[in-house]
Design a protein around this motif. Structure first.
Motif, PDB file in Angstrom:
ATOM      1  N   ASP A 191       0.823  -1.211   0.000  1.00 39.37           N
ATOM      2  CA  ASP A 191       0.000   0.000   0.000  1.00 39.37           C
ATOM      3  C   ASP A 191       0.858   1.263   0.000  1.00 39.37           C
ATOM      4  O   ASP A 191       0.498   2.259  -0.639  1.00 39.37           O
ATOM      5  N   VAL A 192       1.969   1.220   0.713  1.00 41.94           N
ATOM      6  CA  VAL A 192       2.873   2.373   0.723  1.00 41.94           C
ATOM      7  C   VAL A 192       3.454   2.604  -0.671  1.00 41.94           C
ATOM      8  O   VAL A 192       3.510   3.744  -1.168  1.00 41.94           O
ATOM      9  N   GLN A 193       3.873   1.524  -1.332  1.00 45.78           N
ATOM     10  CA  GLN A 193       4.429   1.654  -2.680  1.00 45.78           C
ATOM     11  C   GLN A 193       3.393   2.160  -3.669  1.00 45.78           C
ATOM     12  O   GLN A 193       3.687   3.010  -4.514  1.00 45.78           O
ATOM     13  N   LEU A 194       2.160   1.653  -3.563  1.00 45.83           N
ATOM     14  CA  LEU A 194       1.103   2.117  -4.466  1.00 45.83           C
ATOM     15  C   LEU A 194       0.805   3.594  -4.245  1.00 45.83           C
ATOM     16  O   LEU A 194       0.580   4.343  -5.206  1.00 45.83           O
ATOM     17  N   ALA A 195       0.792   4.028  -2.977  1.00 46.86           N
ATOM     18  CA  ALA A 195       0.525   5.436  -2.686  1.00 46.86           C
ATOM     19  C   ALA A 195       1.628   6.332  -3.233  1.00 46.86           C
ATOM     20  O   ALA A 195       1.356   7.413  -3.772  1.00 46.86           O
ATOM     21  N   GLY A 245      -6.540  -8.085  10.771  1.00 44.38           N
ATOM     22  CA  GLY A 245      -5.139  -7.825  10.454  1.00 44.38           C
ATOM     23  C   GLY A 245      -4.985  -7.048   9.162  1.00 44.38           C
ATOM     24  O   GLY A 245      -4.086  -6.205   9.045  1.00 44.38           O
ATOM     25  N   ILE A 246      -5.873  -7.298   8.205  1.00 44.63           N
ATOM     26  CA  ILE A 246      -5.841  -6.538   6.959  1.00 44.63           C
ATOM     27  C   ILE A 246      -6.192  -5.074   7.224  1.00 44.63           C
ATOM     28  O   ILE A 246      -5.560  -4.158   6.687  1.00 44.63           O
ATOM     29  N   VAL A 247      -7.211  -4.856   8.060  1.00 47.50           N
ATOM     30  CA  VAL A 247      -7.576  -3.478   8.415  1.00 47.50           C
ATOM     31  C   VAL A 247      -6.421  -2.795   9.130  1.00 47.50           C
ATOM     32  O   VAL A 247      -6.097  -1.628   8.849  1.00 47.50           O
ATOM     33  N   LEU A 248      -5.789  -3.509  10.059  1.00 42.26           N
ATOM     34  CA  LEU A 248      -4.648  -2.946  10.779  1.00 42.26           C
ATOM     35  C   LEU A 248      -3.524  -2.559   9.825  1.00 42.26           C
ATOM     36  O   LEU A 248      -2.928  -1.480   9.947  1.00 42.26           O
ATOM     37  N   SER A 249      -3.259  -3.423   8.844  1.00 41.64           N
ATOM     38  CA  SER A 249      -2.188  -3.152   7.884  1.00 41.64           C
ATOM     39  C   SER A 249      -2.504  -1.952   7.018  1.00 41.64           C
ATOM     40  O   SER A 249      -1.653  -1.077   6.794  1.00 41.64           O
ATOM     41  N   LYS A 250      -3.733  -1.867   6.540  1.00 44.09           N
ATOM     42  CA  LYS A 250      -4.101  -0.782   5.640  1.00 44.09           C
ATOM     43  C   LYS A 250      -4.182   0.556   6.383  1.00 44.09           C
ATOM     44  O   LYS A 250      -3.812   1.599   5.835  1.00 44.09           O
ATOM     45  N   ALA A 251      -4.669   0.536   7.622  1.00 45.54           N
ATOM     46  CA  ALA A 251      -4.701   1.775   8.400  1.00 45.54           C
ATOM     47  C   ALA A 251      -3.288   2.242   8.725  1.00 45.54           C
ATOM     48  O   ALA A 251      -3.002   3.449   8.718  1.00 45.54           O
ATOM     49  N   THR A 252      -2.393   1.295   9.009  1.00 50.87           N
ATOM     50  CA  THR A 252      -0.995   1.644   9.270  1.00 50.87           C
ATOM     51  C   THR A 252      -0.341   2.245   8.032  1.00 50.87           C
ATOM     52  O   THR A 252       0.390   3.241   8.118  1.00 50.87           O
ATOM     53  N   ALA A 253      -0.603   1.646   6.873  1.00 51.64           N
ATOM     54  CA  ALA A 253      -0.053   2.188   5.622  1.00 51.64           C
ATOM     55  C   ALA A 253      -0.596   3.585   5.350  1.00 51.64           C
ATOM     56  O   ALA A 253       0.139   4.458   4.865  1.00 51.64           O
ATOM     57  N   HIS A 254      -1.870   3.799   5.672  1.00 50.99           N
ATOM     58  CA  HIS A 254      -2.444   5.129   5.485  1.00 50.99           C
ATOM     59  C   HIS A 254      -1.760   6.142   6.389  1.00 50.99           C
ATOM     60  O   HIS A 254      -1.487   7.280   5.978  1.00 50.99           O
ATOM     61  N   PRO A 291      -2.323   8.742  14.309  1.00 55.40           N
ATOM     62  CA  PRO A 291      -2.781   7.341  14.181  1.00 55.40           C
ATOM     63  C   PRO A 291      -4.267   7.176  14.447  1.00 55.40           C
ATOM     64  O   PRO A 291      -4.939   6.375  13.777  1.00 55.40           O
ATOM     65  N   ALA A 292      -4.802   7.929  15.399  1.00 59.35           N
ATOM     66  CA  ALA A 292      -6.246   7.861  15.657  1.00 59.35           C
ATOM     67  C   ALA A 292      -7.031   8.322  14.436  1.00 59.35           C
ATOM     68  O   ALA A 292      -8.073   7.737  14.098  1.00 59.35           O
ATOM     69  N   LEU A 293      -6.546   9.354  13.740  1.00 58.68           N
ATOM     70  CA  LEU A 293      -7.231   9.825  12.534  1.00 58.68           C
ATOM     71  C   LEU A 293      -7.268   8.743  11.465  1.00 58.68           C
ATOM     72  O   LEU A 293      -8.298   8.530  10.813  1.00 58.68           O
ATOM     73  N   SER A 294      -6.161   8.039  11.280  1.00 62.36           N
ATOM     74  CA  SER A 294      -6.107   6.993  10.251  1.00 62.36           C
ATOM     75  C   SER A 294      -6.991   5.810  10.601  1.00 62.36           C
ATOM     76  O   SER A 294      -7.687   5.259   9.737  1.00 62.36           O
ATOM     77  N   PHE A 295      -6.982   5.393  11.863  1.00 57.79           N
ATOM     78  CA  PHE A 295      -7.753   4.202  12.239  1.00 57.79           C
ATOM     79  C   PHE A 295      -9.248   4.503  12.304  1.00 57.79           C
ATOM     80  O   PHE A 295     -10.066   3.663  11.902  1.00 57.79           O
ATOM     81  N   ILE A 296      -9.625   5.683  12.797  1.00 51.66           N
ATOM     82  CA  ILE A 296     -11.037   6.061  12.756  1.00 51.66           C
ATOM     83  C   ILE A 296     -11.496   6.189  11.303  1.00 51.66           C
ATOM     84  O   ILE A 296     -12.602   5.781  10.940  1.00 51.66           O
ATOM     85  N   GLY A 297     -10.628   6.752  10.466  1.00 44.24           N
ATOM     86  CA  GLY A 297     -10.946   6.847   9.047  1.00 44.24           C
ATOM     87  C   GLY A 297     -11.091   5.484   8.394  1.00 44.24           C
ATOM     88  O   GLY A 297     -11.945   5.294   7.515  1.00 44.24           O
ATOM     89  N   ALA A 298     -10.276   4.507   8.814  1.00 45.05           N
ATOM     90  CA  ALA A 298     -10.389   3.154   8.277  1.00 45.05           C
ATOM     91  C   ALA A 298     -11.738   2.543   8.639  1.00 45.05           C
ATOM     92  O   ALA A 298     -12.340   1.809   7.845  1.00 45.05           O
ATOM     93  N   PHE A 299     -12.228   2.846   9.843  1.00 45.21           N
ATOM     94  CA  PHE A 299     -13.551   2.364  10.240  1.00 45.21           C
ATOM     95  C   PHE A 299     -14.633   2.958   9.346  1.00 45.21           C
ATOM     96  O   PHE A 299     -15.532   2.248   8.863  1.00 45.21           O
ATOM     97  N   GLY A 300     -14.554   4.254   9.098  1.00 43.52           N
ATOM     98  CA  GLY A 300     -15.521   4.886   8.204  1.00 43.52           C
ATOM     99  C   GLY A 300     -15.418   4.342   6.790  1.00 43.52           C
ATOM    100  O   GLY A 300     -16.440   4.128   6.122  1.00 43.52           O
TER     101      GLY A 300
END
Length: 216
Positions: free
Chosen positions: A8-12, A89-98, A136-145
Motif C-alpha cells: 500500500d505504501v508503494q502504491l501510494a 489484520g488486513i484493516v490494521l495493515s491498511k490503516a498503518t499504511a495510510h 494514528p487515531a485519525l487513520s484508524f477512525i478513518g479506516a472504520f468509516g
C-alpha cells in the motif's frame, strides 16, 4: 501483514495522487489563513495550534476513501479476505499504511508551516509530539468509516460525514495539548496517545465486521 503495508505504501507513492493531494491541501489551507486573518501576529500565534490540527484533519479526510475502495474495485479486497490473514489484520495493515503515507508526512510538514502561522518556538516540539500521538487515531477512525462505506458509489461525502464527529475528541486533545502544554506538560499528550492506542487495539476488529458485512 508487513507485505500488505509495503504494497500500500508503494502504491501510494507511485500513484502520487492521494499522497500529493493531502500535502498540497494542507499547504494551501495554512497559507491562506494569514491572508484571511491579517497581519495580527499575536492572533496568528494563538490560533496556530488549532489551525495546524484542523488542516491535518481535513487533509487526512481527503485520502480516506482510498484505504479500501481501490482494492474493492479491482477485486483485491475479496482475495485478501479469503487469505490466511484475519480480516482485522488486513484493516490494521491498511490503516498503518495510510498513517505512514498521510499522517506521518502531515506531521513532518507541520513544522515549517507553523512558521507561516507565527507559531511560538516553544510550541514546535509540542506540535510535533501531538501530531505523532494523534494522527494514528485519525487513520484508524478513518479506516472504520471507509470500511462502513466501501462499495458505496460516491461514498466520499458520506464517509466525511461519518468520521467528522468521531474526530472531534482527537482534535480537541491535539490542539489543547499544544495550547496548555507548558502549563500541564504531558497530561494532554498522554490522553491523546491513549486515545490513539485504543483506536489501534479496538477499531480493526470493529472494521473487520463492517467489511465482512459489505463483502457478502
Amino acid at each position: 501483514m508487513i507485505p500488505i503495508i509495503l504494497r500500500d505504501v508503494q502504491l501510494a507513492l507511485r500513484s502520487g495522487g492521494g499522497f500529493g493531494l493531502t500535502l498540497a491541501f494542507f499547504l494551501v489551507l495554512v497559507m491562506f489563513v494569514p491572508f484571511g486573518i491579517g497581519a495580527n501576529l499575536e492572533l496568528l500565534a494563538r490560533i496556530a495550534p488549532g489551525m495546524l490540527w484542523i488542516g491535518a484533519l481535513l487533509s487526512c479526510i481527503l485520502s480516506l476513501d482510498r484505504i479500501f475502495q481501490l482494492d474493492w474495485e479491482d477485486g483485491t479486497l475479496e482475495a485478501l479476505a479469503t487469505s490466511p490473514i484475519p480480516l482485522s489484520g488486513i484493516v490494521l495493515s491498511k490503516a498503518t499504511a495510510h498513517w505512514i503515507t498521510t499522517g506521518l508526512p502531515l506531521t513532518m510538514i507541520s513544522l515549517p508551516l507553523g512558521y507561516l502561522l507565527n507559531l511560538p518556538p516553544a510550541q514546535y516540539g509540542l506540535v510535533l509530539l501531538s501530531l505523532l500521538c494523534g494522527t494514528p487515531a485519525l487513520s484508524f477512525i478513518g479506516a472504520f468509516g471507509a470500511a462502513l462505506t466501501v462499495g458505496v458509489k460516491r461514498g466520499g461525502l458520506l464517509l466525511s460525514l461519518l468520521v467528522m464527529p468521531l474526530y472531534i475528541p482527537t482534535l480537541i486533545l491535539g490542539a489543547q495539548s499544544v495550547a496548555v502544554g507548558t502549563a500541564e506538560p504531558g497530561i494532554m499528550l498522554a490522553l491523546l496517545a491513549a486515545l490513539s492506542l485504543c483506536c489501534v487495539v479496538f477499531i480493526p476488529a470493529v472494521s473487520a465486521l463492517a467489511l465482512r458485512a459489505n463483502l457478502r
